[in-house]
Design a protein around this motif. Structure first.
Motif, mmCIF file in Angstrom:
data_model
loop_
_atom_site.group_PDB
_atom_site.id
_atom_site.type_symbol
_atom_site.label_atom_id
_atom_site.label_comp_id
_atom_site.label_asym_id
_atom_site.label_seq_id
_atom_site.Cartn_x
_atom_site.Cartn_y
_atom_site.Cartn_z
ATOM 1 N N HIS A 1 11.937 20.376 11.941
ATOM 2 C CA HIS A 1 12.850 19.716 13.109
ATOM 3 C C HIS A 1 14.325 19.834 12.661
ATOM 4 O O HIS A 1 15.285 19.265 13.494
ATOM 5 N N ASN A 2 14.578 20.385 11.404
ATOM 6 C CA ASN A 2 16.025 20.396 11.065
ATOM 7 C C ASN A 2 16.535 18.967 11.065
ATOM 8 O O ASN A 2 17.600 18.582 11.142
ATOM 9 N N ALA A 3 15.567 18.045 10.553
ATOM 10 C CA ALA A 3 15.972 16.589 10.385
ATOM 11 C C ALA A 3 15.890 16.252 8.970
ATOM 12 O O ALA A 3 15.189 16.949 8.226
ATOM 13 N N ILE A 4 16.754 15.356 8.582
ATOM 14 C CA ILE A 4 16.300 14.617 7.318
ATOM 15 C C ILE A 4 15.170 13.840 7.235
ATOM 16 O O ILE A 4 14.679 13.441 8.404
ATOM 17 N N CYS A 5 15.041 13.346 6.062
ATOM 18 C CA CYS A 5 13.855 12.075 6.143
ATOM 19 C C CYS A 5 14.116 10.992 5.256
ATOM 20 O O CYS A 5 14.719 10.942 3.980
ATOM 21 N N PHE A 6 13.778 9.741 5.654
ATOM 22 C CA PHE A 6 13.861 8.392 4.707
ATOM 23 C C PHE A 6 12.624 8.063 4.213
ATOM 24 O O PHE A 6 11.706 8.110 5.125
ATOM 25 N N LEU A 7 12.490 7.568 3.174
ATOM 26 C CA LEU A 7 11.017 7.052 2.751
ATOM 27 C C LEU A 7 11.386 5.586 2.340
ATOM 28 O O LEU A 7 12.294 5.363 1.571
ATOM 29 N N ASP A 8 10.909 4.585 3.058
ATOM 30 C CA ASP A 8 10.931 3.287 3.038
ATOM 31 C C ASP A 8 10.170 2.543 2.168
ATOM 32 O O ASP A 8 8.759 2.976 2.333
ATOM 33 N N ILE A 9 10.476 1.562 1.343
ATOM 34 C CA ILE A 9 9.852 0.828 0.376
ATOM 35 C C ILE A 9 9.566 -0.429 0.828
ATOM 36 O O ILE A 9 10.606 -1.217 0.962
ATOM 37 N N GLN A 10 8.511 -1.196 1.207
ATOM 38 C CA GLN A 10 8.249 -2.680 1.274
ATOM 39 C C GLN A 10 7.199 -3.064 0.135
ATOM 40 O O GLN A 10 6.027 -2.742 0.058
ATOM 41 N N VAL A 11 8.065 -3.531 -0.834
ATOM 42 C CA VAL A 11 7.170 -3.939 -2.138
ATOM 43 C C VAL A 11 5.932 -4.905 -2.361
ATOM 44 O O VAL A 11 5.381 -4.876 -2.897
ATOM 45 N N GLY A 12 6.232 -5.859 -1.325
ATOM 46 C CA GLY A 12 5.535 -6.920 -1.422
ATOM 47 C C GLY A 12 5.565 -7.810 -2.660
ATOM 48 O O GLY A 12 6.866 -8.141 -2.964
ATOM 49 N N MET B 1 0.868 -1.156 0.002
ATOM 50 C CA MET B 1 0.019 -0.044 0.013
ATOM 51 C C MET B 1 1.006 1.224 0.058
ATOM 52 O O MET B 1 1.638 1.538 0.958
ATOM 53 N N ARG B 2 0.772 2.235 -0.943
ATOM 54 C CA ARG B 2 1.318 3.434 -0.955
ATOM 55 C C ARG B 2 0.562 4.209 0.062
ATOM 56 O O ARG B 2 -0.610 4.562 -0.154
ATOM 57 N N MET B 3 1.422 5.098 0.783
ATOM 58 C CA MET B 3 0.854 6.082 1.567
ATOM 59 C C MET B 3 0.495 7.395 0.473
ATOM 60 O O MET B 3 1.111 7.449 -0.642
ATOM 61 N N SER B 4 -0.369 8.079 1.046
ATOM 62 C CA SER B 4 -0.944 9.233 0.443
ATOM 63 C C SER B 4 -0.043 10.245 0.130
ATOM 64 O O SER B 4 0.869 10.761 1.082
ATOM 65 N N ASP B 5 -0.334 11.303 -0.638
ATOM 66 C CA ASP B 5 0.644 12.443 -0.832
ATOM 67 C C ASP B 5 0.648 13.342 0.408
ATOM 68 O O ASP B 5 1.553 13.752 0.716
ATOM 69 N N ALA C 1 5.241 -6.299 -5.623
ATOM 70 C CA ALA C 1 5.184 -5.131 -6.855
ATOM 71 C C ALA C 1 6.667 -5.338 -7.098
ATOM 72 O O ALA C 1 7.803 -5.310 -6.203
ATOM 73 N N PRO C 2 6.954 -4.652 -8.505
ATOM 74 C CA PRO C 2 8.450 -4.357 -8.736
ATOM 75 C C PRO C 2 8.855 -3.178 -8.213
ATOM 76 O O PRO C 2 8.101 -2.200 -8.013
ATOM 77 N N LEU C 3 10.465 -2.995 -7.937
ATOM 78 C CA LEU C 3 10.790 -2.135 -7.234
ATOM 79 C C LEU C 3 10.858 -0.888 -8.127
ATOM 80 O O LEU C 3 10.451 0.404 -7.543
ATOM 81 N N GLY C 4 11.152 -0.881 -9.147
ATOM 82 C CA GLY C 4 10.991 0.537 -10.159
ATOM 83 C C GLY C 4 9.929 1.438 -10.004
ATOM 84 O O GLY C 4 10.251 2.795 -9.883
ATOM 85 N N PRO C 5 8.686 0.834 -10.217
ATOM 86 C CA PRO C 5 7.467 1.719 -10.204
ATOM 87 C C PRO C 5 7.578 2.292 -8.833
ATOM 88 O O PRO C 5 6.853 3.679 -8.415
ATOM 89 N N GLU C 6 7.815 1.693 -7.841
ATOM 90 C CA GLU C 6 7.430 2.223 -6.449
ATOM 91 C C GLU C 6 8.586 3.241 -6.229
ATOM 92 O O GLU C 6 8.324 4.395 -5.503
ATOM 93 N N MET C 7 9.994 3.166 -6.584
ATOM 94 C CA MET C 7 10.828 4.098 -6.513
ATOM 95 C C MET C 7 10.081 5.265 -7.317
ATOM 96 O O MET C 7 10.347 6.500 -6.822
ATOM 97 N N GLU C 8 9.881 5.202 -8.356
ATOM 98 C CA GLU C 8 9.137 6.328 -9.139
ATOM 99 C C GLU C 8 8.077 7.225 -8.472
ATOM 100 O O GLU C 8 7.977 8.155 -8.667
ATOM 101 N N PHE C 9 7.427 6.221 -7.996
ATOM 102 C CA PHE C 9 6.106 7.177 -7.167
ATOM 103 C C PHE C 9 6.797 8.010 -6.125
ATOM 104 O O PHE C 9 6.255 9.027 -5.730
ATOM 105 N N LEU C 10 7.709 7.759 -5.446
ATOM 106 C CA LEU C 10 8.220 8.501 -4.569
ATOM 107 C C LEU C 10 9.307 9.581 -5.226
ATOM 108 O O LEU C 10 10.039 10.637 -4.458
#
Length: 350
Positions: free
Chosen positions: A174-185, A157-161, A187-196
């Motif tokens: 908060h002067n922090a960086i952010c990581f976006l994590d992918i659990q593909v199940g 499941m993709r989280m919403s915008d 799904a192929p990895l490429g389109p999930e990365m493109e979504f982000l």
């Protein structure tokens, strides 16, 4: 956006609570009867489209155009002008704001969570003889594996915008960086990365990929531990490198979770890229001696570039460490983690 029931976001919490196992449990607990997976029919992927696919902020401003919600995030946040590693140690809180069970990021109200992150950073300076500066971070599960196939059949499941931008803004303010994590199940990895991609084009947003939920055999996530090959890691590196070159950004960081050998195959074929800093992250829970063994066997002995280490506020306290003098369950102190070789430069709390 539809308000999500917590139950549909708990598969990551499933392995966070049952499955991110350290070495001794790595093969036997994947089918543990206590590992209950949600199969709710309501596990429907969020598909809200990102507000923009461009972060050309100077051009937008020069043209007098209104900034998109993502563009506006480029005007705030930490000013990252060069490579973060190895000059700083990253301290990240992991989770999802829709679930109190997935990790500390969503367990507490925002202000309490950020206050706890600040407090947690203090001993990492005090107990570090090198006094390595701390770069705080939030690590969002932006694409979450699910126990039900959902409309796309991918068991993810993709989280919403709205959700993704909210956590990025929490970090930025908060002067922090952010990581976006992918659990593909499935799904192929490429389109999930493109979504982000629109979010990762922000200078302070980076990527995490989780082999545990990459089900190449077609198995349901949670029924067994998944895997990525070096080719998958290389594709993520290439994806990030293109963003860095196209947007003229500082190097991106790629976090790859790992707690078994089979989670990352052919590690020697992983190719380094000057535009990407790769962190192989020890993601297993258990007593300290077990976590040290896992770090040695799957991180230290199969080196790539930089290393990470996860600490679980709850799961690491489930068992007494019989190989130590501690008589009660014990969460590793920074000085214990810093005694490892190599010293981890990415620390994550869940």
């Amino acid at each position: 956006m539809m308000k999500l029931p917590l139950s549909i976001l708990l598969l990551s919490a499933l392995w966070a609570g049952q499955g991110c196992q350290s070495k001794a449990a790595k093969e036997t607990t994947a089918n543990d009867s206590t590992a209950t997976i949600t199969t709710s029919a309501s596990a429907t992927p969020e598909t809200d489209a990102p507000a923009s696919t461009s972060t050309a902020l100077p051009d937008s401003i020069a043209a007098g155009k209104a900034l998109s919600p993502i563009d506006s995030l480029g005007l705030i946040g930490p000013k990252i002008t060069g490579a973060i590693l190895p000059g700083k140690r990253i301290l990240a809180f992991y989770g999802n704001p829709h679930s109190k069970k997935m990790g500390v990021l969503g367990e507490y109200p925002k202000d309490d969570m950020l206050r706890k992150l600040d407090q947690q950073a203090i001993p990492w300076i005090e107990q570090d003889s090198a006094k390595t500066p701390i770069q705080k971070a939030l690590h969002l599960v932006a694409i979450s594996a699910q126990g039900a196939p959902g409309k796309n059949g991918h068991y993810s499941m993709r989280m919403s915008d709205k959700t993704i931008r909210k956590v990025i803004r929490w970090a930025a303010e908060h002067n922090a960086i952010c990581f976006l994590d992918i659990q593909v199940g499935l799904a192929p990895l490429g389109p999930e990365m493109e979504f982000l991609k629109p979010y990762i084009e922000l200078p302070y947003v980076h990527l995490g990929i989780d082999p545990e939920f990459s089900m190449k055999t077609g198995a349901r996530p949670g029924s067994k531990i998944g895997t990525y090959d070096a080719a998958d890691v290389n594709s993520a590196v290439q994806f990030l490198s293109r963003i860095v070159k196209d947007k003229k950004l500082p190097p991106k960081i790629l976090v790859v979770h790992r707690f078994t050998r089979r989670m990352v195959t052919n590690y020697k074929n992983i190719k380094l890229d000057p535009n990407v800093q790769i962190v192989m992250h020890m993601d297993g829970w258990g007593p300290p001696s077990l976590k040290r063994d896992t770090y040695h066997d799957y991180i230290q002995t199969e080196p790539v570039q930089y290393t990470g280490f996860k600490l679980f506020y709850k799961n690491d306290l489930k068992k007494v460490d019989k190989n130590s003098s501690w008589k009660v369950p014990h969460l590793m102190e920074p000085k214990e983690v810093l005694s490892l070789t190599p010293k981890p430069l990415y620390i994550q709390y869940q």
